[in-house]
Every structure is written in C-alpha cells, then in structure tokens.
Design a protein around this motif. Sequence first.
Motif, short mmCIF file in Angstrom:
data_model
loop_
_atom_site.label_atom_id
_atom_site.label_comp_id
_atom_site.label_asym_id
_atom_site.label_seq_id
_atom_site.Cartn_x
_atom_site.Cartn_y
_atom_site.Cartn_z
N PHE A 85 0.93 -1.22 -0.16
CA PHE A 85 0.18 -0.10 0.05
C PHE A 85 0.83 1.16 0.02
CE2 PHE A 85 -3.21 -3.12 1.57
CZ PHE A 85 -4.01 -2.81 0.22
N ILE A 86 1.99 1.36 0.76
CA ILE A 86 2.99 2.28 0.52
C ILE A 86 3.38 2.64 -0.91
CG2 ILE A 86 5.33 3.06 1.13
CD1 ILE A 86 4.69 2.01 4.03
N TYR A 91 3.32 5.56 -6.01
CA TYR A 91 3.00 5.38 -7.35
C TYR A 91 1.99 6.62 -7.80
CZ TYR A 91 0.65 4.01 -11.49
OH TYR A 91 -0.18 3.89 -12.84
N MET A 92 0.79 6.69 -6.90
CA MET A 92 0.04 7.79 -7.23
C MET A 92 0.41 9.18 -7.18
SD MET A 92 -3.31 5.63 -5.54
CE MET A 92 -4.06 7.03 -5.02
N LEU A 117 2.35 3.19 -17.06
CA LEU A 117 2.21 1.84 -17.33
C LEU A 117 3.14 0.86 -16.85
CD1 LEU A 117 0.73 2.22 -20.94
CD2 LEU A 117 -0.45 1.25 -18.91
N VAL A 118 4.56 1.19 -16.91
CA VAL A 118 5.49 0.52 -16.41
C VAL A 118 5.59 0.12 -15.05
CG1 VAL A 118 8.05 0.24 -16.13
CG2 VAL A 118 7.05 0.87 -18.48
N TRP A 119 5.42 1.08 -14.35
CA TRP A 119 5.32 1.22 -12.85
C TRP A 119 3.80 0.49 -12.46
CZ3 TRP A 119 6.58 5.92 -9.49
CH2 TRP A 119 6.65 5.77 -8.24
N LEU A 124 1.37 -4.33 -10.03
CA LEU A 124 0.75 -5.69 -10.38
C LEU A 124 1.54 -6.91 -10.04
CD1 LEU A 124 -2.10 -6.93 -11.14
CD2 LEU A 124 -0.99 -6.96 -13.62
N LEU A 125 2.78 -6.88 -10.36
CA LEU A 125 3.37 -8.02 -9.83
C LEU A 125 3.77 -8.33 -8.49
CD1 LEU A 125 6.33 -7.82 -12.66
CD2 LEU A 125 4.57 -9.72 -12.25
N HIS A 126 3.67 -7.11 -7.75
CA HIS A 126 4.09 -6.99 -6.20
C HIS A 126 2.77 -7.57 -5.55
CE1 HIS A 126 5.29 -4.17 -2.78
NE2 HIS A 126 5.05 -5.56 -2.43
#
Length: 139
Positions: A85-86, A91-92, A117-119, A124-126
């Motif tokens: 969540f951090i 990111y946001m 998009l990359v981030w 998503l992987l996280h």
Amino acid sequence: MNIKKLRLERGWSQQQLADISGVSGRTIQRIENGANAGLDSQNALAAAFGLSLSDLQLKLSSYAKQDAAETMEEQVNNLHWKGFFIHLAVYMAVISWIAALSHMMDWSSDGVLWAALVWANMLLLHLLKLINKSEADDQ
C-alpha cells in the motif's frame, strides 16, 4: 496457560473439563482467559488430561511458542501488505506529480503514460506476489 487448546483437542466443553478435573467451571473460564492457575488446579487439570504436571507445563509451553510464531508470521504478513500500500501511494503521488509537471511544461504525455504503465505493471507483480504468498500460507 493455554488449556483451551488442549481441551479443544480432546473435544471437551469447559463443563466436561470441569467435571473430569474437579475444578469449577468458573475456574476453567478464568484460566482460559489468562488467569494464573493455582498448583491444585494445575495438578487436577494435568490428571484430567492424563499427564504429569511437568508434561502439562511442557505441552502448554510448546503451545505458547507456536502461538508466538503464528503471531510473528501474521505481523510479517501485515508488513508485506503495508509495503504494497505504501508502494501504491508513492506510485499515485509520483505519477500525479509527473503528469502535472508535464502539463505545466507542455511535455508530451507519452512519457508520463509509459512511466505510469511500467510502474503499474510493477505494482501488479507486487500484488500477485502477495496473493500467491497468502494462498501458499493458507495451505
């Protein structure tokens, strides 16, 4: 003392344990809620479970260690989710800041879009890693 776990392994109710051990039901409740058991109660409970007093204490000590390990595992799992969540919040904030800066400087929005998009894929992987770990822990 974690008498409750031992009692539930036998499939006994509190009243059944009280009847078998000769300890009052109220005393069983107090012990299960964390009150210290007197020596007479400990001896009666050990006899009810078919254990010596030292074996009962060893068993209850191992339960306490298991409970501590489970608590530690839950805390670590919560930290992993907190980390996600951090990551999401950063990111946001960063993508919003870059988008605002791009707008003010009249930069092409393609760079911001690609960075977002990359981030987002890393996020998503996280998330997938955490979900897979949670599922593995449940099994």
